[in-house]
Scaffold this active site. Structure first.
Site, PDB file in Angstrom:
ATOM      1  N   LYS A  79      11.374  -6.262   6.046  1.00 36.97           N
ATOM      2  CA  LYS A  79      10.771  -7.145   7.045  1.00 36.97           C
ATOM      3  C   LYS A  79      11.904  -7.760   7.870  1.00 36.97           C
ATOM      4  CE  LYS A  79       7.611 -11.151   7.353  1.00 36.97           C
ATOM      5  NZ  LYS A  79       6.745 -12.086   6.579  1.00 36.97           N
ATOM      6  N   SER A 154       1.798 -12.713   7.918  1.00 37.08           N
ATOM      7  CA  SER A 154       2.801 -12.377   8.904  1.00 37.08           C
ATOM      8  C   SER A 154       3.512 -11.051   8.637  1.00 37.08           C
ATOM      9  CB  SER A 154       3.860 -13.490   8.974  1.00 37.08           C
ATOM     10  OG  SER A 154       4.630 -13.509   7.781  1.00 37.08           O
ATOM     11  N   SER A 178       1.172 -14.411   3.515  1.00 39.50           N
ATOM     12  CA  SER A 178       1.741 -13.399   4.413  1.00 39.50           C
ATOM     13  C   SER A 178       2.092 -12.059   3.779  1.00 39.50           C
ATOM     14  CB  SER A 178       2.987 -13.950   5.104  1.00 39.50           C
ATOM     15  OG  SER A 178       2.628 -14.857   6.108  1.00 39.50           O
TER      16      SER A 178
END
Lengths: 487, 95
Positions: A79, A154, A178
């Site tokens: 990420k 997210s 998330s």
């Protein structure tokens, strides 16, 4: 080749079925064809093809010299919240659109030591603030199950990339859901560990008392393999806990007979979509077939978790994001007329709307005269929420319920109403406030869209949760479902 | 709690965020709605509850005060938007 799981890729490399260079090139080709093209998924912000191929070559040499680990040569992605030495790290923001970290996050370093091959950095909501990946400065991410829909957030880029078989696994982070919510919406297995399990060093901070890193994979077995590498005690993270890291893969096959599962009535409210509730309940009944018992429990302060979260998270983010000042790194406005103008315009231009909203809420909540009414009150509510869980865990081993109230919604559907977007995390936020581990596994589908089953455990019970999830996945096939056009 | 335009401007100034005049109304609505959501906390009495600072009540670790990092000034400054002679450049602060 791309349908192999992480575990199967590790075994394939070990058996010499293919080289790391071959499998790395295969995934890079898929990313080029499905992600970066016009109308593609957009799950990557940066693809580090040259670096990945060089690392793959080095991994093949390491294997030839007899020093390979299970991870040597295995491709995956990070990420874009994890700092990577020498590689652009944006956190989904214009503010960090040109930021090249001079160091590696501890989680990144852990993978490097194993000789794993990172293919690039995945898209995300700006500074991890969002539940749909629509706040990214680098554009939204498409859900591989239905490209008109969002992948969740997210960690939406990590989820979409794994669901589309662009990588077998990716790192992710979870401050209020998330990891678990995008895992649910993309039909994946995602795990947020106990607070303090994975180092936060070099993981760009959103809300420091809630942030935790964790894996995004297709199976629980793969999540265990990821967590083995991601977990470590770290002197450089003052909230890292010095707790032995077990081999999470070693207990996957343990018998789960006799385990007691608690179903909180607050996680099955009357207004929960009946099909969602039925799908989740059907998944839970599979555990009964495996010898578990079900018990109703109550987490009476659940309804206070979103209000408390929207004090704690904005307050901490307003402090954390004050480092983005246009002076030392990141975006700087043109021709500042004085220092105040430099700060205000650099931040005004560099941050998107959701980030500004949260920074302002946090600034207000922490301002003189309001601190006790907001932040201290929210910290007291965290205690009540934790106590609810501790009472429940006196009677049950695990808690289960839906991960999210709905399957993936359409892009644009909730962008005009921040509060409606916040309610998306109604079932995931409480575990962050309490610091407990939570995971989401595929439970089935509603309207052809994946639905997640959430498993919440007591502190440090990740091995037990993975064991439960793995046994479920041995008995069911939901985790093997693949979006159309991806096969 | 409903915020007025002046409240929003004041908060934005405290947070060092420049907002355009036309955006202030939208922030006024959004922030007021979020605060209304947050104020549901007031429904519960927490007089005798200890605030929770850390989930497992861990305390701050201490370390010896020794040098652990080597100086890499040029590498660390490579991200600076403006620099000169190894110093960060900002607009003139003192006349």
């Amino acid at each position: 080749m791309h349908n192999l799981t992480l575990t199967q890729i590790s075994q394939g490399l070990e058996a010499g079925d293919f080289t790391s260079v071959e499998i790395t090139q295969h995934f890079l080709d898929r990313i080029a064809a499905l992600d970066k093209n016009d109308g593609g998924i957009n799950s990557f912000i940066t693809v580090t093809a040259d670096l990945a191929l060089a690392d793959a070559k080095a991994a093949d040499e390491r294997r030839a010299s007899g020093n390979a680990t299970k991870w040597t040569g295995v491709p995956f992605a990070h990420k874009d919240i994890f700092c990577t030495d020498g590689t652009l790290t944006t956190c989904g923001s214009k503010m960090l659109g040109n930021f090249v970290p001079p160091y590696d996050a501890t989680v990144v370093d852990n993978f490097k030591k194993q000789g794993a091959v990172c293919l690039g950095k995945t898209n995300m909501d700006e500074f991890a603030m969002g539940s749909s990946n629509e706040t990214s400065y680098f554009g939204g991410v498409k859900n591989p199950w239905d490209k008109d829909r969002i992948p969740g957030g997210s960690s939406g880029g990590s989820a979409a990339a794994v669901a589309a078989r662009l990588v077998p696994a990716a790192t992710a982070t979870d401050t209020g859901g998330s990891i678990r919510q995008p895992a649910a919406l993309c039909g994946l297995t995602g795990l947020k560990p106990t607070y303090g399990r994975c180092s936060r060093f070099g993981m760009i901070a959103f809300a420091s008392s809630l942030d935790q890193a964790g894996p995004m994979t297709r199976t629980a077995e793969d999540a265990a393999m990821m967590l083995n590498v991601m977990s470590s005690f770290d002197e450089k993270d003052s909230t890292s806990i010095d707790q032995t890291v077990p081999d999470y893969t070693a207990t996957l096959s343990d018998d789960i007979k006799g385990k007691v599962i608690g179903l909180p009535k607050e996680y099955f409210p009357e207004n929960l979509d009946p099909e969602m509730a039925a799908t989740v309940r059907a998944a839970i009944s599979e555990f009964e077939k495996l010898g578990c018992t079900i018990k109703e429990v109550s987490l009476p302060n659940t309804h206070l978790s979103i209000p408390a979260y929207y004090v704690v998270a904005p307050a901490e983010c307003s402090a954390n994001l004050s480092r983005m000042d246009g002076v030392r790194f990141g975006h700087r406005c043109e021709d500042p007329k004085d220092l105040s103008d430099l700060y205000c315009r650099s931040r005004g231009e560099g941050f998107g709307e959701e980030v500004k909203r949260r920074v302002m809420i946090g600034t207000y909540a922490l301002s003189t005269g309001f601190y006790d009414a907001y932040y201290v009150k929210a910290q007291k509510i965290r205690r009540l929420i934790k106590d609810d869980f501790m009472t429940a865990f006196e009677d049950v081993d695990f808690i289960m319920g839906p991960t999210s109230p709905t399957p993936a919604f359409k892009a644009g559907e909730k962008t005009d109403d921040p509060v409606a977007m916040y309610l998306e995390d109604a079932f995931t936020i409480a575990t962050n406030l309490a610091g407990l581990p939570g995971m989401s596994i595929p439970a089935g589908k509603v309207n052809d869209l994946p639905v997640g089953l959430q498993i919440i455990g007591n502190y440090w019970s990740e091995a037990g949760m993975l064991n439960m999830a793995h046994q479920f996945q041995q008995a069911t096939t939901h985790h093997q479902d693949c979006p159309q056009g991806i096969e | 709690m409903a915020l007025d335009r002046e409240d929003v401007k004041n908060i934005a100034q405290l947070a060092r965020l420049e907002l355009s005049d036309e955006d202030i109304g939208q922030y006024q609505t959004d922030l007021s709605n979020i605060l209304e959501l947050v104020e549901q906390m007031n429904a519960v009495n927490t007089d005798n509850v200890q605030p929770m600072a850390h989930p497992t009540d861990a305390v701050q670790r201490l370390r010896s005060d020794v040098v652990t990092e080597t100086n890499q000034r040029e590498k660390y400054m490579a991200n600076a938007p403006a620099q000169e002679n190894g110093l960060f450049l900002v607009p003139k602060v003192i006349d």
